[in-house]
Scaffold this active site. Structure first.
Site, PDB file in Angstrom:
ATOM      1  N   ASN A   9      34.569   0.616 -24.406  1.00 26.31           N
ATOM      2  CA  ASN A   9      34.165   1.666 -22.435  1.00 26.31           C
ATOM      3  C   ASN A   9      33.504   0.674 -21.995  1.00 26.31           C
ATOM      4  O   ASN A   9      32.663   0.222 -21.970  1.00 26.31           O
ATOM      5  CB  ASN A   9      33.637   2.898 -22.717  1.00 26.31           C
ATOM      6  CG  ASN A   9      33.140   3.869 -21.768  1.00 26.31           C
ATOM      7  OD1 ASN A   9      33.805   3.318 -20.487  1.00 26.31           O
ATOM      8  ND2 ASN A   9      32.489   4.786 -21.025  1.00 26.31           N
ATOM      9  N   TRP A  10      34.458  -0.152 -21.234  1.00 26.73           N
ATOM     10  CA  TRP A  10      33.479  -0.649 -19.842  1.00 26.73           C
ATOM     11  C   TRP A  10      33.047  -0.287 -18.881  1.00 26.73           C
ATOM     12  O   TRP A  10      32.488  -0.937 -17.902  1.00 26.73           O
ATOM     13  CB  TRP A  10      35.065  -2.007 -19.623  1.00 26.73           C
ATOM     14  CG  TRP A  10      35.680  -2.697 -20.531  1.00 26.73           C
ATOM     15  CD1 TRP A  10      35.400  -2.467 -21.849  1.00 26.73           C
ATOM     16  CD2 TRP A  10      36.726  -3.403 -20.640  1.00 26.73           C
ATOM     17  NE1 TRP A  10      35.915  -3.141 -22.471  1.00 26.73           N
ATOM     18  CE2 TRP A  10      37.445  -4.009 -21.290  1.00 26.73           C
ATOM     19  CE3 TRP A  10      37.622  -3.868 -18.964  1.00 26.73           C
ATOM     20  CZ2 TRP A  10      38.088  -5.321 -21.656  1.00 26.73           C
ATOM     21  CZ3 TRP A  10      38.371  -4.903 -19.634  1.00 26.73           C
ATOM     22  CH2 TRP A  10      38.833  -5.169 -20.868  1.00 26.73           C
ATOM     23  N   LYS A  11      33.159   0.593 -18.867  1.00 24.40           N
ATOM     24  CA  LYS A  11      32.230   1.761 -17.598  1.00 24.40           C
ATOM     25  C   LYS A  11      32.701   1.000 -16.530  1.00 24.40           C
ATOM     26  O   LYS A  11      33.603   0.771 -15.702  1.00 24.40           O
ATOM     27  CB  LYS A  11      30.524   1.488 -17.442  1.00 24.40           C
ATOM     28  CG  LYS A  11      30.301   2.239 -19.688  1.00 24.40           C
ATOM     29  CD  LYS A  11      28.650   2.268 -19.688  1.00 24.40           C
ATOM     30  CE  LYS A  11      28.605   3.105 -20.523  1.00 24.40           C
ATOM     31  NZ  LYS A  11      27.551   3.790 -21.371  1.00 24.40           N
ATOM     32  N   HIS A  95      32.393  12.420 -20.492  1.00 24.26           N
ATOM     33  CA  HIS A  95      31.110  11.300 -21.416  1.00 24.26           C
ATOM     34  C   HIS A  95      30.029  11.682 -20.440  1.00 24.26           C
ATOM     35  O   HIS A  95      29.983  12.240 -19.230  1.00 24.26           O
ATOM     36  CB  HIS A  95      31.440   9.763 -20.534  1.00 24.26           C
ATOM     37  CG  HIS A  95      30.902   8.636 -20.868  1.00 24.26           C
ATOM     38  ND1 HIS A  95      29.502   8.848 -20.594  1.00 24.26           N
ATOM     39  CD2 HIS A  95      30.930   7.656 -22.339  1.00 24.26           C
ATOM     40  CE1 HIS A  95      28.206   7.279 -21.083  1.00 24.26           C
ATOM     41  NE2 HIS A  95      29.235   6.690 -22.082  1.00 24.26           N
ATOM     42  N   GLU A  97      27.695  10.529 -18.601  1.00 24.87           N
ATOM     43  CA  GLU A  97      27.677   9.846 -17.899  1.00 24.87           C
ATOM     44  C   GLU A  97      28.173  10.598 -16.769  1.00 24.87           C
ATOM     45  O   GLU A  97      27.579  11.140 -15.235  1.00 24.87           O
ATOM     46  CB  GLU A  97      28.165   7.951 -17.570  1.00 24.87           C
ATOM     47  CG  GLU A  97      26.513   7.733 -18.269  1.00 24.87           C
ATOM     48  CD  GLU A  97      27.307   6.368 -18.785  1.00 24.87           C
ATOM     49  OE1 GLU A  97      27.961   5.832 -18.743  1.00 24.87           O
ATOM     50  OE2 GLU A  97      26.944   5.677 -19.701  1.00 24.87           O
ATOM     51  N   GLU A 167      27.763  10.793 -28.810  1.00 26.73           N
ATOM     52  CA  GLU A 167      26.682   9.616 -28.703  1.00 26.73           C
ATOM     53  C   GLU A 167      26.115  10.357 -27.948  1.00 26.73           C
ATOM     54  O   GLU A 167      25.586  11.199 -26.979  1.00 26.73           O
ATOM     55  CB  GLU A 167      27.745   9.230 -27.059  1.00 26.73           C
ATOM     56  CG  GLU A 167      29.167   8.724 -27.165  1.00 26.73           C
ATOM     57  CD  GLU A 167      29.733   7.346 -25.889  1.00 26.73           C
ATOM     58  OE1 GLU A 167      29.555   6.214 -26.491  1.00 26.73           O
ATOM     59  OE2 GLU A 167      29.709   8.040 -24.762  1.00 26.73           O
ATOM     60  N   GLY A 173      22.730   2.917 -23.923  1.00 28.62           N
ATOM     61  CA  GLY A 173      22.401   1.578 -22.847  1.00 28.62           C
ATOM     62  C   GLY A 173      20.905   1.260 -23.069  1.00 28.62           C
ATOM     63  O   GLY A 173      20.175   0.810 -22.188  1.00 28.62           O
ATOM     64  N   SER A 213      24.760   1.829 -28.667  1.00 23.97           N
ATOM     65  CA  SER A 213      23.853   1.051 -28.396  1.00 23.97           C
ATOM     66  C   SER A 213      25.130   0.087 -29.989  1.00 23.97           C
ATOM     67  O   SER A 213      23.897   0.301 -30.560  1.00 23.97           O
ATOM     68  CB  SER A 213      22.155   1.440 -29.202  1.00 23.97           C
ATOM     69  OG  SER A 213      21.522   0.930 -28.150  1.00 23.97           O
ATOM     70  N   GLY A 234      29.300   0.950 -25.466  1.00 25.27           N
ATOM     71  CA  GLY A 234      29.582  -0.275 -24.309  1.00 25.27           C
ATOM     72  C   GLY A 234      29.471  -1.029 -23.644  1.00 25.27           C
ATOM     73  O   GLY A 234      30.475  -2.008 -24.075  1.00 25.27           O
ATOM     74  N   GLY A 235      28.248  -1.578 -23.549  1.00 28.67           N
ATOM     75  CA  GLY A 235      27.579  -3.082 -23.607  1.00 28.67           C
ATOM     76  C   GLY A 235      28.173  -3.887 -24.165  1.00 28.67           C
ATOM     77  O   GLY A 235      28.567  -5.441 -24.092  1.00 28.67           O
TER      78      GLY A 235
HETATM   79  P1  13P Z   1      26.249   1.457 -24.875  1.00 28.11           P
HETATM   80  O1  13P Z   1      27.100   0.739 -26.034  1.00 28.11           O
HETATM   81  O2  13P Z   1      26.198   0.418 -24.059  1.00 28.11           O
HETATM   82  O3  13P Z   1      24.412   2.352 -25.322  1.00 28.11           O
HETATM   83  O4  13P Z   1      26.785   2.489 -24.634  1.00 28.11           O
HETATM   84  C1  13P Z   1      26.920   3.413 -25.166  1.00 28.11           C
HETATM   85  C2  13P Z   1      28.574   4.173 -24.596  1.00 28.11           C
HETATM   86  O5  13P Z   1      28.141   5.460 -23.700  1.00 28.11           O
HETATM   87  C3  13P Z   1      29.962   4.358 -24.696  1.00 28.11           C
HETATM   88  O6  13P Z   1      31.083   5.404 -24.401  1.00 28.11           O
END
Ligand code: 13P
Length: 251
Positions: A9-11, A95, A97, A167, A173, A213, A234-235
């Site tokens: 997920n590149w957000k 998600h 967020e 999640e 993050g 993470s 994510g990251g």
């Molecule tokens: P991180 O891997 O950066 O913690 O993000 C997780 C995430 O929200 C994937 O959708």
């Protein structure tokens, strides 16, 4: 046998040229991989360009969101039909967020999930508790409500073919992963709810990803757990090196 899924997920990161640069490296480095399904979810603006790069490859494309109507006067929204047309086979829905900053409720997640299915897009439905909810022993209650309401009214076929992503909000993050045991406990709990809602078979078949993470350092311990079927990352999906390591773990 279920195939695990490794989804990035590149957000809200990367311009079109940065996205193309990353996908080109990725495509070349993981072309031989067959034991894990690979998915990238770039920003809307980069979907078209990334899709052009991955045609004919073993990398799938997903969006990070979609709207619940197929077309019409909804300024600024993107419909499932458009997502499908641009080459996506998956969409991340609900998600944390989006739940947190855009007030997406379980009801909205449910509408979006059904809209995705109406255009044969596979939804990745996200659930997870906040730190406050975990600390007040509300985790199972919150997860059960999210699952039951977000998936309300789905057919057995839909329930087994969608993907769930657990999640924990406090692990996103933050560098703080849920321990493999904590993740396994919730994944198992989700399968128990699935058994009640659908059947034992459907509960077994549904893929449940862990997100929060995930990194090359913890993937091996997480994937040892029987109810974890892959990751939503994510990251660590933003850098070719770390995402490639995550994918190659499965080979
Ligand atoms: P991180 O891997 O950066 O913690 O993000 C997780 C995430 O929200 C994937 O959708």
């Amino acid at each position: 046998m279920k195939k695990p899924l490794m989804a990035g997920n590149w957000k809200m990161n990367k311009t079109v040229s940065e996205s193309v640069e990353l996908i080109k490296i990725l495509k070349n480095m993981v072309h031989y991989v067959t034991n894990v399904e690979i998915l990238v979810c770039p920003a809307f603006t980069a979907l078209y360009a990334v899709n052009n790069e991955i045609k004919g490859s073993n990398i799938n494309l997903g969006s990070q969101n979609l709207f619940w109507e197929l077309k019409g006067a909804f300024t600024g929204e993107i419909s499932p039909t458009m997502i499908k047309d641009i080459g996506c086979s998956y969409a991340i829905i609900g998600h944390s967020e989006r739940r947190q900053y855009f007030v997406e409720t379980n009801e909205i997640v449910n509408r979006k999930t059904k809209a995705a299915f109406s255009t044969t897009i596979t939804p990745i439905v996200c659930v997870g508790e906040t730190l406050k909810e975990r600390e007040s022993n509300m985790t199972s209650k919150v997860i059960e409500k999210q699952i039951r309401e977000s998936l309300f009214g789905l057919t057995l076929g839909q329930a087994s073919s969608l993907v769930i992503a657990y999640e924990p909000v406090w692990a996103i993050g933050t560098g703080k992963t849920a321990s493999p045991d904590q993740a396994q406990q919730i994944h198992h709990f989700i399968r128990k709810i699935y058994e009640q809602m659908y059947s034992k078979d459907v509960a077994y078949e549904v893929r449940i990803l862990y997100g929060g993470s995930v990194s090359p350092d913890n993937i091996s311990d997480l994937m040892k757990k029987p109810d974890i079927d892959g990751g939503l990352v994510g990251g660590a999906s933003l850098e070719a090196e770390s995402f490639i390591k995550l994918i190659r773990f499965f080979e």
